[in-house]
Scaffold this motif. Structure first.
Motif, PDB file in Angstrom:
ATOM      1  N   ASP A  23       0.970  -1.169   0.028  1.00 46.64           N
ATOM      2  CA  ASP A  23      -0.187   0.220  -0.073  1.00 46.64           C
ATOM      3  C   ASP A  23       0.932   1.194   0.081  1.00 46.64           C
ATOM      4  O   ASP A  23       0.505   2.169  -0.627  1.00 46.64           O
ATOM      5  CB  ASP A  23      -0.935  -0.095   1.116  1.00 46.64           C
ATOM      6  CG  ASP A  23      -2.300  -0.708   1.016  1.00 46.64           C
ATOM      7  OD1 ASP A  23      -2.338  -1.386  -0.168  1.00 46.64           O
ATOM      8  OD2 ASP A  23      -2.692  -1.345   2.102  1.00 46.64           O
ATOM      9  N   GLY A  24       1.958   1.115   0.905  1.00 46.15           N
ATOM     10  CA  GLY A  24       2.901   2.349   0.890  1.00 46.15           C
ATOM     11  C   GLY A  24       3.618   2.613  -0.437  1.00 46.15           C
ATOM     12  O   GLY A  24       4.134   3.622  -0.667  1.00 46.15           O
ATOM     13  N   GLU A  25       4.043   1.367  -1.003  1.00 47.10           N
ATOM     14  CA  GLU A  25       4.776   1.505  -2.177  1.00 47.10           C
ATOM     15  C   GLU A  25       4.594   0.496  -3.261  1.00 47.10           C
ATOM     16  O   GLU A  25       5.123  -0.571  -3.534  1.00 47.10           O
ATOM     17  CB  GLU A  25       6.519   1.133  -1.668  1.00 47.10           C
ATOM     18  CG  GLU A  25       7.006   2.088  -0.929  1.00 47.10           C
ATOM     19  CD  GLU A  25       8.552   1.980  -0.367  1.00 47.10           C
ATOM     20  OE1 GLU A  25       9.298   1.371  -1.362  1.00 47.10           O
ATOM     21  OE2 GLU A  25       8.845   1.988   0.539  1.00 47.10           O
ATOM     22  N   PRO A  26       3.352   1.088  -3.852  1.00 47.61           N
ATOM     23  CA  PRO A  26       2.797   0.195  -5.062  1.00 47.61           C
ATOM     24  C   PRO A  26       3.848   0.060  -6.138  1.00 47.61           C
ATOM     25  O   PRO A  26       4.540   1.167  -6.293  1.00 47.61           O
ATOM     26  CB  PRO A  26       1.444   0.548  -5.167  1.00 47.61           C
ATOM     27  CG  PRO A  26       1.599   2.125  -4.835  1.00 47.61           C
ATOM     28  CD  PRO A  26       2.540   2.255  -3.752  1.00 47.61           C
ATOM     29  N   ARG A  27       3.898  -1.031  -6.939  1.00 43.25           N
ATOM     30  CA  ARG A  27       4.575  -1.187  -7.920  1.00 43.25           C
ATOM     31  C   ARG A  27       3.762  -0.857  -9.192  1.00 43.25           C
ATOM     32  O   ARG A  27       2.552  -1.293  -9.317  1.00 43.25           O
ATOM     33  CB  ARG A  27       5.337  -2.608  -8.071  1.00 43.25           C
ATOM     34  CG  ARG A  27       6.607  -2.825  -6.953  1.00 43.25           C
ATOM     35  CD  ARG A  27       7.591  -3.394  -7.522  1.00 43.25           C
ATOM     36  NE  ARG A  27       8.654  -3.643  -6.670  1.00 43.25           N
ATOM     37  CZ  ARG A  27       8.947  -4.417  -5.896  1.00 43.25           C
ATOM     38  NH1 ARG A  27       8.499  -5.752  -6.014  1.00 43.25           N
ATOM     39  NH2 ARG A  27       9.902  -4.443  -4.980  1.00 43.25           N
ATOM     40  N   SER A  28       4.237  -0.327 -10.247  1.00 43.01           N
ATOM     41  CA  SER A  28       3.468  -0.181 -11.543  1.00 43.01           C
ATOM     42  C   SER A  28       3.508  -1.278 -12.419  1.00 43.01           C
ATOM     43  O   SER A  28       4.664  -1.999 -12.716  1.00 43.01           O
ATOM     44  CB  SER A  28       3.962   0.986 -12.248  1.00 43.01           C
ATOM     45  OG  SER A  28       4.011   2.361 -11.322  1.00 43.01           O
TER      46      SER A  28
END
Length: 180
Positions: A23-28
């Motif tokens: 949630d804090g660092e979603p990947r694209s």
């Protein structure tokens, strides 16, 4: 089951090969249209679509093993058209209509639900049963089964006219915007 929605439909894949993140660092993710036939198992059935920028080869999701293979490629989101590939290798008329209801500025999911209920009544009035499906983000898709006699262009025209009519009836609830 799954095959009623995916079988004989060419799939565009949305892939997360490095994982989805958190949630804090979603990947694209990235959209993957054209299959690399050198790395595609020969048992995967494919279909070629001629686009303005060139031909693309897509997998047809005709069996659970194809879904497993796509999962191994981190293709976690699959997009299929409203038409299928017929037995003779040609596209068929659409067998479903999908209405994409997204909340806009000043509107939320509750407005999408209200609109979906209104649309369901209208579609029932013309003999089309519909079901709501979450869109994967913040809206709702309303799916209605078509009998296969309407061309893709006619189905798009019907959806466009329906959206314009609803916008005229309920400008407080509907803004029709058909980008595609």
């Amino acid at each position: 089951g799954w095959s009623a929605h995916a079988a004989r439909r060419p799939a565009t894949r949305k892939r997360w090969p490095d994982g989805v993140g958190s949630d804090g660092e979603p990947r694209s993710p990235f959209f993957h249209k054209n299959l690399d036939l050198k790395s595609t198992p020969d048992w995967i059935e494919t279909f070629t679509i001629n686009h303005a920028e060139g031909d693309n080869v897509y997998p047809l999701i005709n069996e659970p093993a194809t879904l497993v293979w796509l999962g191994q490629l981190a293709a976690l989101e699959l997009h299929v058209p409203q038409w299928r590939v017929g037995a003779e290798g040609r596209t068929t008329h659409p067998d479903r209509l999908v209405l994409d209801l997204d909340p806009g500025e000043g509107a939320g999911l509750e407005h999408c639900i209200q609109l979906a209920q209104l649309l369901r009544e209208i579609l029932q009035g013309v003999g089309l049963e519909s079901v709501p499906v979450t869109s994967g983000s913040k809206g709702i898709h309303l799916y209605a089964r078509l009998d296969g006699t309407m061309s893709s262009e006619a189905a798009s025209d019907f959806a466009r006219e329906l959206a314009r009519s609803l916008e005229g009836m309920r400008p407080d609830l509907v803004v029709s915007d058909m980008k595609r």
